[in-house]
Design an enzyme around this catalytic site. Structure first.
Site, PDB file in Angstrom:
ATOM      1  CD  GLU A 175      -3.508  -3.411   2.241  1.00 24.23           C
ATOM      2  OE1 GLU A 175      -4.685  -3.805   2.269  1.00 24.23           O
ATOM      3  OE2 GLU A 175      -3.128  -2.471   1.530  1.00 24.23           O
ATOM      4  CD  GLU A 364      -0.689  -2.862  -2.220  1.00 20.01           C
ATOM      5  OE1 GLU A 364      -1.829  -2.357  -2.288  1.00 20.01           O
ATOM      6  OE2 GLU A 364      -0.480  -4.047  -1.910  1.00 20.01           O
TER       7      GLU A 364
HETATM    8  C1  FCB Z   1      -4.734  -3.066  -1.356  1.00 19.36           C
HETATM    9  C2  FCB Z   1      -4.322  -4.495  -1.636  1.00 19.36           C
HETATM   10  C3  FCB Z   1      -4.017  -4.748  -3.089  1.00 19.36           C
HETATM   11  C4  FCB Z   1      -4.970  -4.035  -4.017  1.00 19.36           C
HETATM   12  C5  FCB Z   1      -5.113  -2.589  -3.631  1.00 19.36           C
HETATM   13  C6  FCB Z   1      -6.017  -1.789  -4.535  1.00 19.36           C
HETATM   14  O1  FCB Z   1      -5.474  -3.045  -0.169  1.00 19.36           O
HETATM   15  O2  FCB Z   1      -3.192  -4.832  -0.892  1.00 19.36           O
HETATM   16  O3  FCB Z   1      -3.995  -6.120  -3.304  1.00 19.36           O
HETATM   17  O4  FCB Z   1      -6.179  -4.681  -4.069  1.00 19.36           O
HETATM   18  O5  FCB Z   1      -5.560  -2.478  -2.308  1.00 19.36           O
END
Ligand code: FCB
Length: 458
Positions: A175, A364
């Site tokens: 990110e 994620e």
């Molecule tokens: C993302 C992050 C991860 C976690 C999630 C909820 O932005 O990459 O580390 O905090 O959110």
């Protein structure tokens, strides 16, 4: 658990054969052991120790102690039937000063973890940078210094050399958008800066340059040819209604709002609109930088939570208009986490369409919830189950339409240190009692186990 997966009815919402189901964590959020085995401080140590930065005044010093309990945690993954695990490597464990001599004891932890995963039949997917920049590099300018990108390339090459015999998939930076903007614009994340627009654009440029240098270093150093790509939280534009013109507008918007991130990584150019809007604040770069940034990747990782914007087609430039999100739009426990399950359909579809990406991983996706054990000790997180079922239904739609999504990593295996929100915001499939470190799978873990066993939305 009532019924085994094999007895369950076959769902119509099947995923492709060989789909990789996994979970994700990151080093600073789960490892703890902040001062063990020669680890140097990172910007998150410094930031969390600064009063007022973390909502509950906590830090990652001990966290959920994954550093010592990794065997138990791998056993939990095995219990889910997970096929893959996305973890991150703490740069300051390997290079306490950011560069120079390798700290063997730091590397040894990842050797142990990778070997344990392989023994359990779980494929390791490693992220090189999940926001824990060595403090020593911050002291020399951090991401404002071009040299940080070069140091990252060296570190990436070393990891590829040492772990590339067993780790087949490496993500460069997690990110870029989040750590650049929250860390250097709003200042709510480490290193807590509020830079001017020009300096901020230069930080963005150095971060994507670091990505490109790492791609090259991994290719040059991985003995078994590890595959490599970014793990980006692409800002996702959803069409308000699925008509060809709104869909086209959503594609245009997605390309434009990600201009200094995925767009430049995959196209090797900053869009005209981005450069025109930045004007005198545009980053300084050379044509060779752009070539490095756009070094070919093997896959794209997408972190998908909330829709970024909802767009309408527009006759006037730039060809789309964003709709204001009503206050009644549903959200999870985190203020920022609006629930828009269609994002998990549109994110990979847009990436495949805009940049012809052939292999996509959802690196994620997950939900924060209140998560209190009931009187019988079980965490009945039916809100998380609802969230996951909805998002996965949209992901299944993408795969059924041929969008090349190869795997999904649920955030997160365990409750953990949720950055500036501290520990109260829980994302885990497994509840952690922070005082005793006791791990208890939630109802959502049973749900996810069914999904994996059936390879279908359960
Ligand atoms: C993302 C992050 C991860 C976690 C999630 C909820 O932005 O990459 O580390 O905090 O959110």
């Amino acid at each position: 658990m009532a019924r085994t997966a094999s007895e369950a009815p076959r769902s119509a919402l099947q995923f492709p054969e060989g789909f990789r189901w996994g979970t994700a964590t990151s080093a600073y959020q789960v490892e703890g052991a902040a001062r063990e085995d020669g680890r140097g401080p990172s910007i998150w140590d410094t930031f969390a120790q600064t009063p007022g930065r973390i909502r509950d005044g906590s830090n990652g010093d001990a966290s959920v102690d994954h550093y010592h309990r990794y065997k138990d945690d791998v056993a939990l993954m095995k219990g889910l039937g997970a096929k893959a695990y996305r973890f991150s490597i703490a740069w300051p464990r390997l290079f306490p000063d950011g560069r120079g001599t390798l700290n063997d004891r730091g590397l040894a932890f990842y050797d142990r973890l990778v070997d344990e995963l392989l023994r359990a039949g779980i494929e390791p997917f490693a992220t090189l940078y999940h926001w824990d920049l060595p403090q020593a590099l911050q002291d020399k300018g951090g991401w404002q210094a071009r040299d940080t990108a070069l140091a990252f390339g060296d570190y990436a090459g070393l990891v590829a050399r040492k772990l590339g015999d067993r780790v087949g998939h490496i993500f460069t930076l997690n990110e870029v958008q989040a750590f650049v903007e929250h860390g250097h614009q709003s200042g709510v994340f480490a290193p807590g800066m509020k830079l001017t627009p020009g300096a901020l654009n230069q930080v963005r440029h150095h971060a994507v340059l670091a990505h490109g240098l790492a791609v090259r270093a991994i290719r040059a150093n991985a003995p078994a040819g590890a595959k490599v790509g970014p793990a980006e939280n692409m800002t996702i534009a959803l069409p308000v209604i699925e008509t060809p013109e709104h869909i086209r507008a959503a594609e245009l918007a997605t390309r434009e709002v990600n201009a200094p991130y995925l767009t430049v990584m995959l196209e090797g150019r900053y869009t005209d609109a981005y450069l025109a809007n930045a004007g005198a604040d545009a980053p300084k770069f050379t044509p060779q930088d752009l070539e490095i940034i756009a070094s070919p990747v093997d896959f794209v990782g997408l972190n998908v939570y909330s829709p970024g914007l909802h767009v309408l087609a527009s006759e006037t430039a730039p060809g789309y208009a964003a709709v204001k999100v009503p206050s009644s739009y549903p959200r999870m426990a985190s203020e920022w986490l609006t629930v828009g399950p269609e994002a998990l359909y549109w994110a990979p579809r847009h990436a495949a369409k805009l940049w012809n990406v052939k292999d996509i991983y959802i690196t994620e996706n997950g939900a924060s919830a209140a998560d209190q054990p009931a009187a019988d000790g079980v965490v009945y997180d039916i809100d998380r189950v609802m969230y996951l079922r909805n998002y996965l239904t949209h992901l299944q739609r993408a795969t059924a339409e041929g969008v090349p999504v190869r795997g999904y990593f649920l955030w997160s295996l365990l409750d953990n240190f949720e950055w500036a929100d501290g520990y109260a915001t829980r994302f885990g499939l497994v509840h952690v009692d922070y005082a005793s470190q006791k791990r208890t799978p939630k109802l959502s873990a049973a749900f996810y186990r069914e999904v994996i066993a059936r390879n279908a939305v359960a």
